[in-house]
Design an enzyme around this catalytic site. Structure first.
Site, PDB file in Angstrom:
ATOM      1  N   MET A 143       0.844  -1.199   0.000  1.00  0.00           N
ATOM      2  CA  MET A 143       0.000   0.000   0.000  1.00  0.00           C
ATOM      3  C   MET A 143       0.878   1.248   0.000  1.00  0.00           C
ATOM      4  O   MET A 143       0.452   2.327   0.399  1.00  0.00           O
ATOM      5  CB  MET A 143      -0.944  -0.008   1.214  1.00  0.00           C
ATOM      6  N   GLY A 144       2.127   1.106  -0.440  1.00  0.00           N
ATOM      7  CA  GLY A 144       3.015   2.261  -0.553  1.00  0.00           C
ATOM      8  C   GLY A 144       3.563   2.709   0.785  1.00  0.00           C
ATOM      9  O   GLY A 144       3.539   1.961   1.758  1.00  0.00           O
ATOM     10  N   ALA A 145       4.070   3.968   0.823  1.00  0.00           N
ATOM     11  CA  ALA A 145       4.791   4.498   1.989  1.00  0.00           C
ATOM     12  C   ALA A 145       5.852   3.464   2.385  1.00  0.00           C
ATOM     13  O   ALA A 145       5.927   2.999   3.522  1.00  0.00           O
ATOM     14  CB  ALA A 145       3.854   4.811   3.149  1.00  0.00           C
ATOM     15  N   LEU A 146       6.652   3.130   1.415  1.00  0.00           N
ATOM     16  CA  LEU A 146       7.540   1.967   1.531  1.00  0.00           C
ATOM     17  C   LEU A 146       8.688   2.192   2.510  1.00  0.00           C
ATOM     18  O   LEU A 146       9.159   3.307   2.677  1.00  0.00           O
ATOM     19  CB  LEU A 146       8.100   1.621   0.145  1.00  0.00           C
ATOM     20  N   HIS A 147       9.111   1.095   3.140  1.00  0.00           N
ATOM     21  CA  HIS A 147      10.228   1.126   4.069  1.00  0.00           C
ATOM     22  C   HIS A 147      11.094  -0.115   3.820  1.00  0.00           C
ATOM     23  O   HIS A 147      10.790  -0.909   2.912  1.00  0.00           O
ATOM     24  CB  HIS A 147       9.725   1.186   5.520  1.00  0.00           C
ATOM     25  N   HIS A 153       9.415  -3.529   3.213  1.00  0.00           N
ATOM     26  CA  HIS A 153       8.919  -3.774   1.853  1.00  0.00           C
ATOM     27  C   HIS A 153      10.081  -4.089   0.910  1.00  0.00           C
ATOM     28  O   HIS A 153       9.992  -4.986   0.072  1.00  0.00           O
ATOM     29  CB  HIS A 153       8.219  -2.522   1.301  1.00  0.00           C
ATOM     30  N   GLN A 186      -2.785 -12.097   8.216  1.00  0.00           N
ATOM     31  CA  GLN A 186      -3.109 -11.835   6.803  1.00  0.00           C
ATOM     32  C   GLN A 186      -2.586 -12.958   5.904  1.00  0.00           C
ATOM     33  O   GLN A 186      -3.260 -13.390   4.970  1.00  0.00           O
ATOM     34  CB  GLN A 186      -2.498 -10.489   6.394  1.00  0.00           C
TER      35      GLN A 186
HETATM   36  O1  PAF Z   1      -0.319  -5.769   3.795  1.00  0.00           O
HETATM   37  C1  PAF Z   1      -0.690  -4.832   3.064  1.00  0.00           C
HETATM   38  O2  PAF Z   1       0.012  -3.835   2.876  1.00  0.00           O
HETATM   39  C2  PAF Z   1      -2.039  -4.921   2.388  1.00  0.00           C
HETATM   40  O3  PAF Z   1      -2.971  -5.533   3.215  1.00  0.00           O
HETATM   41  C3  PAF Z   1      -1.989  -5.600   1.010  1.00  0.00           C
HETATM   42  C4  PAF Z   1      -1.580  -7.055   1.114  1.00  0.00           C
HETATM   43  C5  PAF Z   1      -1.000  -4.862   0.104  1.00  0.00           C
HETATM   44  C6  PAF Z   1      -3.363  -5.552   0.355  1.00  0.00           C
HETATM   45  O4  PAF Z   1      -3.806  -4.250   0.175  1.00  0.00           O
END
Ligand code: PAF
Length: 287
Positions: A30-34, A37, A157
């Site tokens: 979902m971006g705002a990467l660190h 990620h 998740q």
């Molecule tokens: O873990 C996340 O950042 C989100 O839940 C995902 C898997 C990208 C789905 O939007």
């Protein structure tokens, strides 16, 4: 690195990659990467011919409008980081590209996510995992990825996504990657950017307590260990545990005795001021 915003363009890139027999890795974000990620991206780059990273703040998995509105976004920075990490494609669609039928209509398909989706995050954030399943299943189908990489910070998740691919008949490997932490132990998260200086200073107490509780658990019951963690974190200024569950890592259902399962984790969510942080800890893995 190719930046793709339109689904048609993604489909064309994927089909050309498939024709060339390339192995595709997907990193949904979902971006705002660190750095957490980036560790997923680097692993995918090392293990595949092509790495697609999606950057999309998926509205259907937010059950709280303020949480969605305040979710950190920094597209330019994300692009720079991804290009440095060796991603082949970044897919950055609009909501309309992902849900051309509208987000309400997208919800008409109800995913079978099993009992793992009913507890913890599933209980606290109604509809959250249906939203995650909506976006992740779409990304899996659009990218035709062979393998997708997820961080273990969102332990539940990963279990829910594994259930989803089974019930939807999607053929993809799911790779769970270890939590990346700051030097002081705080699990890296996009939401950490929302912490005030004081909240950030206190945040490592979560992992510190979880680690202490592993030692404590060796001579105390599940119930005592639960109490130890909750009372210690709740005693920190501005912190409140939303839930802490000690669960069988395979089913995510709570255990009452350490002998109940060979694989036990503790999953926690803490409000640090208004910022919701999640983390987890391994107690036992004997399989
Ligand atoms: O873990 C996340 O950042 C989100 O839940 C995902 C898997 C990208 C789905 O939007």
């Amino acid at each position: 690195m190719e930046i793709i915003r339109k689904t048609d363009a993604l489909l064309a890139t994927v089909s050309s990659a498939r024709e060339r027999g390339l192995r595709i890795g997907l990193v949904p974000t979902m971006g705002a990467l660190h750095a957490g990620h980036l560790s997923l991206v680097e692993r995918s780059v090392a293990e595949n011919d092509m790495t697609i990273v999606s950057v999309f703040v998926n509205p259907t998995q937010f059950n709280n409008a303020t949480d969605l509105a305040t979710y950190p976004r920094d597209e330019e920075h994300d692009i720079k980081l991804l290009s440095g990490a060796g991603a082949t494609v970044v897919y950055m669609p609009s909501v309309e590209e992902v849900y051309p039928e509208g987000t309400a209509a997208a919800g008409s398909h109800v995913f079978d996510l099993g009992s793992a989706a009913e507890v913890m995050e599933g209980k606290m954030r109604p509809g959250h995992f249906q939203g995650v399943a909506q976006i992740v299943s779409r990304l899996f189908r659009l990218t035709q990825a062979d393998v997708a990489y997820f961080g273990e910070k969102d332990f539940q998740q990963i279990a829910v996504i594994r259930n989803m691919i089974k019930s939807e008949g999607i053929n993809i490997d799911i790779v769970a990657c270890p939590i990346r932490r700051a030097d002081d132990g705080l699990a890296l998260s996009s939401r950490n950017a929302l912490l005030s200086d004081d909240q950030r200073r206190r945040a490592p107490r979560i992992y510190e307590t979880l680690k202490e509780s592993v030692e404590y658990s060796k001579s105390h019951s599940v119930r005592e260990t639960h109490h130890y963690v909750v009372s210690k974190i709740n005693s920190v200024e501005e912190m409140e545990v939303e839930y802490f569950e000690i669960v069988d890592a395979r089913t995510l259902l709570p255990v009452e005795e350490w002998s109940e399962s060979p694989w036990i984790v503790g999953c926690i969510t803490v409000y640090n001021g208004k910022v919701r942080l999640i983390d987890n800890i391994l107690y036992r893995k004997e399989i």
